[in-house]
Scaffold this motif. Structure first.
Motif, PDB file in Angstrom:
ATOM      1  N   UNK A  21       0.885 -11.716   2.932  1.00  0.00           N
ATOM      2  CA  UNK A  21       0.493 -11.478   4.324  1.00  0.00           C
ATOM      3  C   UNK A  21       1.121 -10.192   4.856  1.00  0.00           C
ATOM      4  N   UNK A  22       2.419 -10.088   4.701  1.00  0.00           N
ATOM      5  CA  UNK A  22       3.152  -9.004   5.358  1.00  0.00           C
ATOM      6  C   UNK A  22       3.026  -7.667   4.654  1.00  0.00           C
ATOM      7  N   UNK A  23       2.861  -7.681   3.344  1.00  0.00           N
ATOM      8  CA  UNK A  23       2.583  -6.429   2.644  1.00  0.00           C
ATOM      9  C   UNK A  23       1.195  -5.922   3.017  1.00  0.00           C
ATOM     10  N   UNK A  24       0.214  -6.817   3.044  1.00  0.00           N
ATOM     11  CA  UNK A  24      -1.146  -6.402   3.418  1.00  0.00           C
ATOM     12  C   UNK A  24      -1.176  -5.828   4.828  1.00  0.00           C
ATOM     13  N   UNK A  25      -0.486  -6.503   5.754  1.00  0.00           N
ATOM     14  CA  UNK A  25      -0.445  -6.015   7.136  1.00  0.00           C
ATOM     15  C   UNK A  25       0.280  -4.678   7.229  1.00  0.00           C
ATOM     16  N   UNK A  26       1.363  -4.539   6.466  1.00  0.00           N
ATOM     17  CA  UNK A  26       2.133  -3.293   6.491  1.00  0.00           C
ATOM     18  C   UNK A  26       1.333  -2.133   5.899  1.00  0.00           C
ATOM     19  N   UNK A  27       0.567  -2.396   4.847  1.00  0.00           N
ATOM     20  CA  UNK A  27      -0.289  -1.355   4.280  1.00  0.00           C
ATOM     21  C   UNK A  27      -1.333  -0.921   5.312  1.00  0.00           C
ATOM     22  N   UNK A  28      -1.857  -1.898   6.057  1.00  0.00           N
ATOM     23  CA  UNK A  28      -2.808  -1.570   7.121  1.00  0.00           C
ATOM     24  C   UNK A  28      -2.196  -0.670   8.169  1.00  0.00           C
ATOM     25  N   UNK A  29      -0.963  -0.963   8.544  1.00  0.00           N
ATOM     26  CA  UNK A  29      -0.276  -0.140   9.557  1.00  0.00           C
ATOM     27  C   UNK A  29       0.051   1.250   9.026  1.00  0.00           C
ATOM     28  N   UNK A  30       0.104   1.382   7.701  1.00  0.00           N
ATOM     29  CA  UNK A  30       0.305   2.707   7.091  1.00  0.00           C
ATOM     30  C   UNK A  30      -1.011   3.470   6.954  1.00  0.00           C
ATOM     31  N   UNK A  31      -2.076   2.920   7.517  1.00  0.00           N
ATOM     32  CA  UNK A  31      -3.366   3.611   7.513  1.00  0.00           C
ATOM     33  C   UNK A  31      -4.235   3.304   6.315  1.00  0.00           C
ATOM     34  N   UNK A 181      -5.679  -3.051 -18.943  1.00  0.00           N
ATOM     35  CA  UNK A 181      -5.125  -2.121 -17.954  1.00  0.00           C
ATOM     36  C   UNK A 181      -4.107  -2.784 -17.031  1.00  0.00           C
ATOM     37  N   UNK A 182      -3.933  -4.094 -17.134  1.00  0.00           N
ATOM     38  CA  UNK A 182      -3.029  -4.813 -16.225  1.00  0.00           C
ATOM     39  C   UNK A 182      -1.583  -4.366 -16.426  1.00  0.00           C
ATOM     40  N   UNK A 183      -0.908  -4.079 -15.317  1.00  0.00           N
ATOM     41  CA  UNK A 183       0.483  -3.626 -15.360  1.00  0.00           C
ATOM     42  C   UNK A 183       1.325  -4.408 -14.356  1.00  0.00           C
ATOM     43  N   UNK A 184       2.631  -4.376 -14.552  1.00  0.00           N
ATOM     44  CA  UNK A 184       3.545  -4.925 -13.552  1.00  0.00           C
ATOM     45  C   UNK A 184       3.832  -3.829 -12.534  1.00  0.00           C
ATOM     46  N   UNK A 185       3.343  -4.026 -11.316  1.00  0.00           N
ATOM     47  CA  UNK A 185       3.579  -3.070 -10.239  1.00  0.00           C
ATOM     48  C   UNK A 185       5.060  -3.039  -9.890  1.00  0.00           C
ATOM     49  N   UNK A 186       5.650  -4.225  -9.820  1.00  0.00           N
ATOM     50  CA  UNK A 186       7.068  -4.287  -9.514  1.00  0.00           C
ATOM     51  C   UNK A 186       7.543  -5.711  -9.316  1.00  0.00           C
ATOM     52  N   UNK A 187       8.837  -5.879  -9.359  1.00  0.00           N
ATOM     53  CA  UNK A 187       9.480  -7.163  -9.095  1.00  0.00           C
ATOM     54  C   UNK A 187      10.144  -7.049  -7.726  1.00  0.00           C
ATOM     55  N   UNK A 254       6.845   1.993  -0.529  1.00  0.00           N
ATOM     56  CA  UNK A 254       7.149   2.060  -1.962  1.00  0.00           C
ATOM     57  C   UNK A 254       5.892   1.881  -2.801  1.00  0.00           C
ATOM     58  N   UNK A 255       5.051   0.913  -2.420  1.00  0.00           N
ATOM     59  CA  UNK A 255       3.805   0.665  -3.156  1.00  0.00           C
ATOM     60  C   UNK A 255       2.912   1.906  -3.091  1.00  0.00           C
ATOM     61  N   UNK A 256       2.781   2.469  -1.898  1.00  0.00           N
ATOM     62  CA  UNK A 256       1.963   3.672  -1.739  1.00  0.00           C
ATOM     63  C   UNK A 256       2.516   4.815  -2.569  1.00  0.00           C
ATOM     64  N   UNK A 257       3.829   4.980  -2.555  1.00  0.00           N
ATOM     65  CA  UNK A 257       4.469   6.055  -3.321  1.00  0.00           C
ATOM     66  C   UNK A 257       4.243   5.864  -4.824  1.00  0.00           C
ATOM     67  N   UNK A 258       4.361   4.637  -5.298  1.00  0.00           N
ATOM     68  CA  UNK A 258       4.179   4.372  -6.728  1.00  0.00           C
ATOM     69  C   UNK A 258       2.741   4.649  -7.179  1.00  0.00           C
ATOM     70  N   UNK A 259       1.816   4.581  -6.227  1.00  0.00           N
ATOM     71  CA  UNK A 259       0.416   4.814  -6.571  1.00  0.00           C
ATOM     72  C   UNK A 259      -0.049   6.223  -6.198  1.00  0.00           C
ATOM     73  N   UNK A 260       0.876   7.045  -5.734  1.00  0.00           N
ATOM     74  CA  UNK A 260       0.574   8.440  -5.487  1.00  0.00           C
ATOM     75  C   UNK A 260      -0.420   8.689  -4.389  1.00  0.00           C
ATOM     76  N   UNK A 261      -0.495   7.739  -3.410  1.00  0.00           N
ATOM     77  CA  UNK A 261      -1.442   7.962  -2.310  1.00  0.00           C
ATOM     78  C   UNK A 261      -0.870   7.484  -0.991  1.00  0.00           C
TER      79      UNK A 261
END
Length: 261
Positions: A21-31, A181-187, A254-261
């Motif tokens: 919930x909160x990661x999705x909402x935070x990504x939304x607030x990051x545009x 192609x499946x990867x571990x994004x992070x722990x 951090x998620x955005x940075x790891x994905x270069x966007x």
């Protein structure tokens, strides 16, 4: 095309739905245009942002079984850049439905239904976040096959790494047979109580085990974070000044940075 990230851990109570919930909402607030998919029959991610059974015309079960299109299942929420495909208890019957389809159609591939559905809308979003149920059954396998990566929430408590080996073996199996192609994004370390030594010991243990896969952000254990879902809001809207709001905003960055966007 959207990056598809599943939140997985077959152990319950690790903060998986809270993080979805909160990661999705935070990504939304990051545009970032974000779609949250509730893939748990309990439907906690749905109620956590304000949707109850009476509000839901179509759910993820309808999408996966072909009772509606994925576009019909999407609800645009009142939160910035955030949409959801909700879940209801109907999803608990998807295993039976898929077995029936396999018996009637030898070409039916039960682990690819979500992947096929998402293909229709991936160009419409930057991120798709999937909240998986605490099991490694058919719905979770669907999520892993449909995903580019997984985030594994691990609580900062005793027995934190319990069951992780089984989860990693499942990820390897999916990589080998269905989604190379499946990867571990992070722990993600969650539920840290800074007043106890055990939390710090778990952080050290998890970082030793997963090394640079561990996110720098650690989610604290806070009452306000537990309260927010009962008000149908992510923590960023329920309490914008909370330490948890800052933590999830940092995680999104951090998620955005790891994905270069």
């Amino acid at each position: 095309m959207a990056k598809v990230i599943s939140l997985v851990n077959q152990k319950g109570g690790v903060g998986k739905t809270t993080t979805s919930i909160n990661l999705a909402a935070a990504l939304g607030k990051e545009g970032k245009k974000t779609l949250l998919i509730d893939l748990d029959p309990q439907g906690n991610a749905s109620t956590g942002i304000g949707y109850n059974n009476g509000d839901i015309k179509h759910d993820i079960y309808d999408v996966m079984t072909g009772n509606c299109t994925i576009k019909e299942g999407i609800i645009k929420t009142k939160f910035k850049n955030l949409s959801i495909i909700p879940s209801t208890i109907n999803l608990a019957g998807v295993d039976v439905e898929f077995v029936k389809n396999m018996l009637e159609n030898s070409e039916f591939r039960q682990n690819e239904q979500l992947k096929n559905a998402l293909a229709e809308v991936q160009d419409n979003y930057d991120y798709i976040i999937i909240d998986c149920q605490p099991s490694l059954g058919i719905t979770t396998m669907n999520a892993l096959v449909a995903s580019n990566s997984v985030i594994i929430p691990v609580q900062c408590e005793f027995f934190a790494l319990e069951g992780i080996t089984q989860l990693l073996n499942s990820i390897i199996m999916v990589q080998s047979n269905m989604n190379p192609e499946l990867r571990i994004e992070g722990v993600l370390l969650t539920m840290l109580d800074g007043r106890t030594n055990i939390g710090l010991e778990v952080i050290e243990e998890v970082r030793k085990y997963f090394k640079n896969k561990v996110f720098n952000t650690i989610i604290p254990r806070l009452v306000r974070l537990v309260e927010a879902p009962s008000h149908g809001k992510p923590i960023s809207d329920y309490d914008p000044t909370s330490r948890a709001t800052l933590a999830y905003q940092n995680l999104a960055k951090e998620v955005i940075s790891r994905n270069g966007n």
